[in-house]
Design an enzyme around this catalytic site. Structure first.
Site, PDB file in Angstrom:
ATOM      1  N   ASP A  21       0.838  -1.208   0.000  1.00 24.11           N
ATOM      2  CA  ASP A  21       0.000   0.000   0.000  1.00 24.11           C
ATOM      3  C   ASP A  21       0.873   1.257   0.000  1.00 24.11           C
ATOM      4  O   ASP A  21       2.011   1.242   0.459  1.00 24.11           O
ATOM      5  CB  ASP A  21      -0.919  -0.031   1.235  1.00 24.11           C
ATOM      6  N   HIS A  38       2.106   3.562  -8.979  1.00 25.89           N
ATOM      7  CA  HIS A  38       1.950   2.126  -9.268  1.00 25.89           C
ATOM      8  C   HIS A  38       3.137   1.622 -10.085  1.00 25.89           C
ATOM      9  O   HIS A  38       3.632   0.517  -9.876  1.00 25.89           O
ATOM     10  CB  HIS A  38       0.645   1.866 -10.021  1.00 25.89           C
ATOM     11  N   LEU A 136      11.277 -20.816  -4.028  1.00 28.18           N
ATOM     12  CA  LEU A 136      10.245 -19.844  -3.647  1.00 28.18           C
ATOM     13  C   LEU A 136       8.972 -20.019  -4.478  1.00 28.18           C
ATOM     14  O   LEU A 136       9.031 -20.214  -5.701  1.00 28.18           O
ATOM     15  CB  LEU A 136      10.808 -18.424  -3.868  1.00 28.18           C
TER      16      LEU A 136
END
Ligand code: IPE
Ligand code: IPE
Ligand code: MG
Length: 253
Positions: A21, A38, A136
């Protein structure tokens, strides 16, 4: 790696989930349009995925777009879709090279056909490259909402009950969890939220029950490897009690 030495290798979280955020506020502070925030946030994604891989994290889940984010101005939603397209188009090579497995959770069927295709291709490419590697797993939460996920699981179970495939008394927590998007993954050990707000915003509501929360005021586009290490260090200092007393936890060590 020097920063790795600052961490206790025996207490590396298995699963880190991040609410990314603060992109809009990062841009506003620089008098830039929100979309630029963004864009800058996409660089943080690359950096954090690389860092998680190098630190030996098994699962990294990133909240990229919520079911509520469709309510944003159409131009912003469009820009976010564009960034997703470029991530799934060009961003996948580095995952393939590192044998990082990509997984996506959320109501993907609501995305445009071309984006859905890109997502499917990217997931299958990374799956092929990863083979049996146990490195991962990167999960992207896209058009994801925790409540929608729980309702979907309830609906699936109700259908199975109607068909006589399962009896209602056999629905346990484990059975319920097996009907969530995250089936097969451990619950997050730590949930990091950047941007300073202390809320979950509909993220992993079921899975978060015993996650350690870590909120930082750092905005997502500024969040880098060193910030991730700080969060893990903080996590390593916590005592996870799961309802027991501190003494019980000490005695079981
Ligand atoms: C997070 O940053 C990105 C998404 C939710 C897609 P925001 O765009 O929410 O940034 P702020 O919270 O407005 O600063
Ligand atoms: C949460 O951020 C969603 C994502 C990071 C994708 P929001 O910015 O949408 O959350 P709220 O609206 O502040 O709760
Ligand atoms: Mg926000």
């Amino acid at each position: 790696m020097s920063d790795k030495r600052e961490l206790d290798p025996n207490k590396i979280p298995r699963h880190i989930a991040i609410i990314m955020d603060g992109n809009g506020r990062w841009a506003r502070k620089r008098k830039l349009p929100r979309v630029m925030g963004h864009k800058a946030g996409a660089d943080s994604v690359k950096d954090i995925v690389k860092a998680a891989y190098e630190l030996g994290i098994s699962y990294l889940t990133l909240y990229a777009f919520s079911t509520e984010n469709w309510k944003r101005p159409p131009l912003e939603v469009q820009a976010l879709m564009g960034l997703l397209r470029s991530f799934f188009g060009d961003g996948v090579d580095s995952l393939v090279q590192k044998k990082i497995r990509l997984h996506c959770i959320g109501q993907l069927e609501q995305f445009s056909g071309d984006l859905q295709k890109l997502i499917k291709q990217a997931v299958s490419d990374t799956d092929k490259a990863a083979g049996s590697a146990r490195g991962l797993t990167l999960t992207l939460a896209l058009n994801y909402g925790g409540r929608a996920e729980i309702v979907r699981a309830a609906r699936m179970l109700a259908e199975k009950c109607c068909l006589g495939e399962i009896a209602s008394q056999d629905i346990s927590e484990d059975v319920f969890a097996a009907h969530l998007y995250t089936v097969g993954q451990p619950d997050p050990d730590i949930i990091i939220r950047t941007g300073g707000e202390s809320r979950l915003s509909n993220f992993l509501l079921w899975q978060a029950s015993y996650a350690e929360m870590y909120v930082t005021r750092v905005m997502w586009p500024d969040f880098r490897r060193a910030d991730l290490i700080e969060a893990i260090q903080d996590y390593q200092g916590r005592e996870r009690r799961y309802g027991k007393t501190g003494e019980q936890v000490l005695n079981s060590r």
